[in-house]
Design an enzyme around this catalytic site. Structure first.
Site, short mmCIF file in Angstrom:
data_model
loop_
_atom_site.label_atom_id
_atom_site.label_comp_id
_atom_site.label_asym_id
_atom_site.label_seq_id
_atom_site.Cartn_x
_atom_site.Cartn_y
_atom_site.Cartn_z
N GLU A 560 0.85 -1.18 0.00
CA GLU A 560 0.00 0.00 0.00
C GLU A 560 0.90 1.24 0.00
O GLU A 560 1.82 1.37 0.83
CB GLU A 560 -0.92 0.03 1.21
CG GLU A 560 -1.82 1.26 1.22
CD GLU A 560 -2.76 1.31 2.42
OE1 GLU A 560 -3.56 2.27 2.49
OE2 GLU A 560 -2.69 0.42 3.28
N ASN A 615 -4.73 4.89 -2.21
CA ASN A 615 -5.97 5.43 -1.65
C ASN A 615 -6.49 6.58 -2.51
O ASN A 615 -5.71 7.42 -3.00
CB ASN A 615 -5.74 5.95 -0.23
CG ASN A 615 -5.48 4.81 0.74
OD1 ASN A 615 -6.41 4.20 1.25
ND2 ASN A 615 -4.21 4.52 0.99
N GLU A 647 -8.17 2.13 -3.52
CA GLU A 647 -8.91 1.99 -2.27
C GLU A 647 -9.78 3.22 -2.03
O GLU A 647 -9.29 4.34 -2.12
CB GLU A 647 -7.95 1.79 -1.09
CG GLU A 647 -7.07 0.55 -1.22
CD GLU A 647 -6.15 0.40 -0.01
OE1 GLU A 647 -6.21 1.26 0.90
OE2 GLU A 647 -5.37 -0.58 0.03
N ASP A 677 -12.01 0.54 1.68
CA ASP A 677 -11.10 0.78 2.79
C ASP A 677 -11.89 1.15 4.04
O ASP A 677 -13.01 1.67 3.95
CB ASP A 677 -10.13 1.90 2.40
CG ASP A 677 -8.94 1.96 3.33
OD1 ASP A 677 -8.73 1.00 4.09
OD2 ASP A 677 -8.22 2.97 3.27
N GLU A 734 -6.33 -4.64 8.58
CA GLU A 734 -5.28 -3.64 8.79
C GLU A 734 -4.90 -3.59 10.27
O GLU A 734 -5.67 -3.99 11.14
CB GLU A 734 -5.76 -2.26 8.34
CG GLU A 734 -6.06 -2.14 6.87
CD GLU A 734 -6.53 -0.73 6.52
OE1 GLU A 734 -5.83 -0.07 5.74
OE2 GLU A 734 -7.58 -0.31 7.03
#
Length: 779
Positions: A560, A615, A647, A677, A734
């Site tokens: 990520e 993201n 995301e 997310d 996460e």
């Protein structure tokens, strides 16, 4: 009586009449040629001087010779040819000298030239008389001779003097008449001085012979020929000058500016625009001194553009701009000037309007930002204490949205009028733009500023009747004090703004004083906002990568990309601090594009084809060009679409579910995977999952941190994992930091994990296929 007897009894009256005709015509022509010579430039004077000498001398000589032929003393007469020719030469030379002297610039030049003319005529007459021969005794009367000389000199001086007088009838009529009288007086007075006593009387001596008549006619014809030549030359010159004047007149009349031609200090030609400036009828300016119409005309210099004023007869002086050009040289060496006069009233009014607009707001008439800053600088330099009030209107946007900008402008003008009415002596109110106003208030105590703010707030709240409604605005006012809160004008403005924003966000008060501690948070937000722009322009952002791995096998499944903002001292500002500000200011769009482009470019250079997760902000997701941007970046960087995972959060889809779903479907068509997310922290998780087939669900880190806190967190995790299994959507947890958390997730069938247990985010992605060694055999 002797002169009259000589004229009537001793002369043939027919020839006397012919001589008189020559004299009159010649005198008129001589007068015109003298005036032309006098008014010509030095370069053009010589031809006219020569022509005047020829025409004038011929006139005098022809008049004398024809009159002599008319004289019949009772004996046969003859004329010596040499002396007769000499008299013609003397007449021409004398006329040339007389005209040349009379045209000069010294004082009494004209009378002196006239006296020379009289002497020349006298010399011509008596030289011609000396050519007179007859068989008789010739006796002269000295008194008559002297009288003729005096008459010629006095008459010539008077005639030339009158010829320089431009008053009506004097130069064109009286001067030629005096010339005629001078020549006549000289000739017949001189003839009266002559007594001829025949020695042998002749019976035919009193009759005019054919030869004499023919000779008189020939002399007259030659004289008229010379005079005709002079008249023709004069007429051609006058026609040329008239055409030139007509062209000049047409030229200046075609100008929108006032045009004036001045010679000898007097107006010779003026167009309609100039007479209109002067407020008089056309022609009224001609012949008048230019000083009567233009002020300070002496100070105007050719070749320079200068400002002056025109003395208008029907009003105040008119400001003008004048350009002067020296065109030719006129009479007596005086220059001829052409004045171009431009009316400045319209331009000065426009300049005043521009100056007013430069310092005042065009809508409200209040001073603008420029005037405010100048006033603030003066107060900061001279005043001991004053307050700066930053005023922002409340609910003004609602008026614009509901009633339109025209009504909004009316409301702003209404507020400005009441602010001006509420302003007291020494106070200053300005509009900075939009619905922002400021006021500078001289104060003695702190509460003086609050009282002034309350007075202005009440003035602003005065309602306006418009669109069949009563429109009213509130206001939020921030107050900063000089020099208590700041000793720099820019800092004082900033402090007042901070206090105003605090008043705007307050639910209890509309007026706030600046307080450093309370307004520091706002100041920090501003610093961060400015820093974001600088970091974006100078490429000061960094990407760190956090590893993602499979729970079952321990294989690395991807990374990520996390945005980091490094400061000059090596520290980092938390994304939780600057990402919200970037979204508020719109900077998230260029920042998000930079992150996506950089992450794809770096991932494309990895040795192993790991997936890269990026993201997306809700602001980015709402942008219609997002699919096109992603497609362009994939092409530019060469990254395979299946390696990119975007995301999004649940809250990003709530504002416009249909539009967001459409954009996500376009992204899926590109081959890009989409993950939800922070699942479990939004408002409509289940409806979101039903609206769009996500490729992955990321369980929020908060559930991992609360895993040991009670059975509720474990139950929620089990439910989410079961939901993902039933929907066939992989689940990534996460925030995994402990082995116990990893073990629980493995037992519950979680697909992927990421967190500090697998490794902290690093500047570069770890190039490996498994993390089993780092996680005590995760697989």
């Amino acid at each position: 009586m002797r002169v009259l007897t000589c004229l009537t009894e001793d002369h043939n009256l027919l020839l006397v009449a012919l001589a008189a005709l020559i004299c009159v015509v010649g005198s008129v022509v001589l007068n015109r040629l003298f005036d032309k010579t006098r008014r010509s430039s030095a370069r053009a004077r010589l031809p006219w001087l020569f022509l005047g000498a020829m025409a004038g001398g011929a006139t005098i000589w022809c008049t004398h010779f024809v009159a002599m032929l008319a004289y019949q003393p009772g004996v046969e007469v003859a004329y010596a040819p040499v002396l007769t020719g000499l008299s013609l030469l003397v007449a021409m030379v004398a006329c040339g000298l007389a005209i040349g002297l009379g045209a000069m610039r010294f004082r009494h030049a004209a009378p002196v030239g006239g006296a020379v003319f009289g002497l020349g005529v006298t010399a011509m007459h008596y030289i011609g008389m000396s050519a007179f021969t007859a068989d008789a005794l010739v006796i002269w009367a000295p008194a008559y001779v002297i009288a003729s000389v005096i008459a010629a000199v006095a008459g010539g001086a008077a005639a030339f003097h009158i010829a320089t007088d431009d008053r009506p009838w004097r130069r064109p009529v009286l001067a030629p008449l005096l010339l005629v009288l001078t020549i006549v007086a000289l000739h017949f007075t001189g003839m009266g001085a002559l007594t001829v006593m025949p020695l042998a009387p002749s019976a035919d001596a009193t009759l005019l012979s054919d030869a004499d008549a023919l000779l008189a006619a020939s002399v007259a014809a030659i004289g008229f020929l010379i005079l005709g030549t002079a008249v023709a030359s004069y007429a051609l010159e006058e026609q040329t000058e008239r055409l030139s004047r007509d062209r000049l007149s047409a030229l200046i009349e075609g100008s929108v500016d006032g045009m004036v031609v001045v010679a000898d200090g007097k107006v010779r030609l003026a167009n309609h625009a100039f007479t209109e400036l002067c407020g008089v009828q056309e022609g009224r300016t001609i012949g008048s001194p230019i000083e009567d119409w233009i002020e300070d005309v002496v100070s105007l210099q050719p070749g320079l553009l200068m400002q002056s004023r025109v003395r208008a007869r029907d009003g105040a002086p008119v400001p003008v701009e004048i350009a002067v050009r020296e065109e030719t040289t006129g009479a007596k060496g005086a220059a001829v000037y052409i004045y171009a006069v431009r009316d400045l009233r319209s331009r000065l009014a426009q300049e005043r309007r521009i100056a007013h607009l430069a310092r005042n707001d065009s809508l409200t008439g209040l001073p603008n930002r420029t005037s405010f800053l100048e006033k603030l600088e003066r107060l900061a330099t001279n005043a001991h204490g004053f307050a700066l009030l930053a005023i922002d209107l409340d609910r003004f946007k609602e008026v614009n949205d509901l009633y339109g900008h025209a009504v909004g402008d009316r409301l702003l003008a209404h507020v400005a009028d009441h602010l001006k009415a509420a302003t007291r002596e020494g106070e200053f109110v300005a509009r900075l733009g939009g619905d922002e106003f400021v006021a500078l208030i001289p104060i003695v105590e702190r509460m003086d500023a609050h009282a002034a703010a309350e007075r202005l707030r009440q003035a602003i709240s005065t309602p306006l009747e418009a669109e069949h409604a009563e429109l009213q605005c509130g206001s939020s006012i921030g107050i900063a004090l000089w020099p208590d809160d700041a000793t720099e004008p820019s800092v004082l403005i900033n402090d007042a703004d901070l206090a105003m924003y605090r008043a705007k966000s307050s639910l209890t008060t509309d007026i706030c004083f600046y307080e450093g501690a309370m307004d520091e948070a706002v100041r920090q937000r501003r610093r961060i906002t400015l820093g974001l722009r600088d970091a974006l322009e100078n490429d000061r952002f960094e990407l760190h990568y956090q590893l993602q791995a499979s729970v079952e096998t321990g294989d690395v499944t991807g990374f990520e990309a996390l945005l980091r903002w490094r400061q000059e001292d090596g520290s980092y500002i938390s994304p939780a601090d600057f990402i919200p500000l970037a979204e508020e200011t719109g900077l998230i769009l260029p920042i998000g594009e930079w992150v996506l482009r950089r992450a794809c470019a770096e991932a494309a250079g990895w040795d192993r084809p790991h997936r890269i997760a990026v993201n997306l902000s809700p602001v980015q997701l709402s942008h219609v060009d997002l699919p096109r941007l992603v497609h362009q970046i994939l092409i530019e960087t060469g990254l395979a679409p299946h390696r990119l995972e975007l995301e999004i959060t649940e809250t990003a889809m709530i504002s416009d579910m249909e539009r967001t779903t459409h954009i996500l479907r376009q992204l899926k068509l590109l081959g890009v995977s989409v993950a939800m997310d922070d699942f479990g922290t939004g408002y409509s998780s289940l409806s979101t999952l039903r609206a769009f087939p996500f490729d992955k669900i990321k369980l929020d880190r908060t559930f991992m941190s609360e895993l040991d806190g009670g059975p509720q967190s474990k139950a929620i995790i089990r439910a989410v994992l079961a939901l993902g299994e039933s929907l066939d959507i992989p689940i990534l947890a996460e925030g995994v930091e402990t082995h116990e958390q990893l073990t629980f997730l493995r037992e519950q069938g979680c697909d992927e994990v990421q967190g500090y247990l697998l490794g902290r985010p690093r500047r570069e992605a770890v190039d490996r296929t498994s993390v089993a060694d780092d996680t005590s055999k995760v697989a």
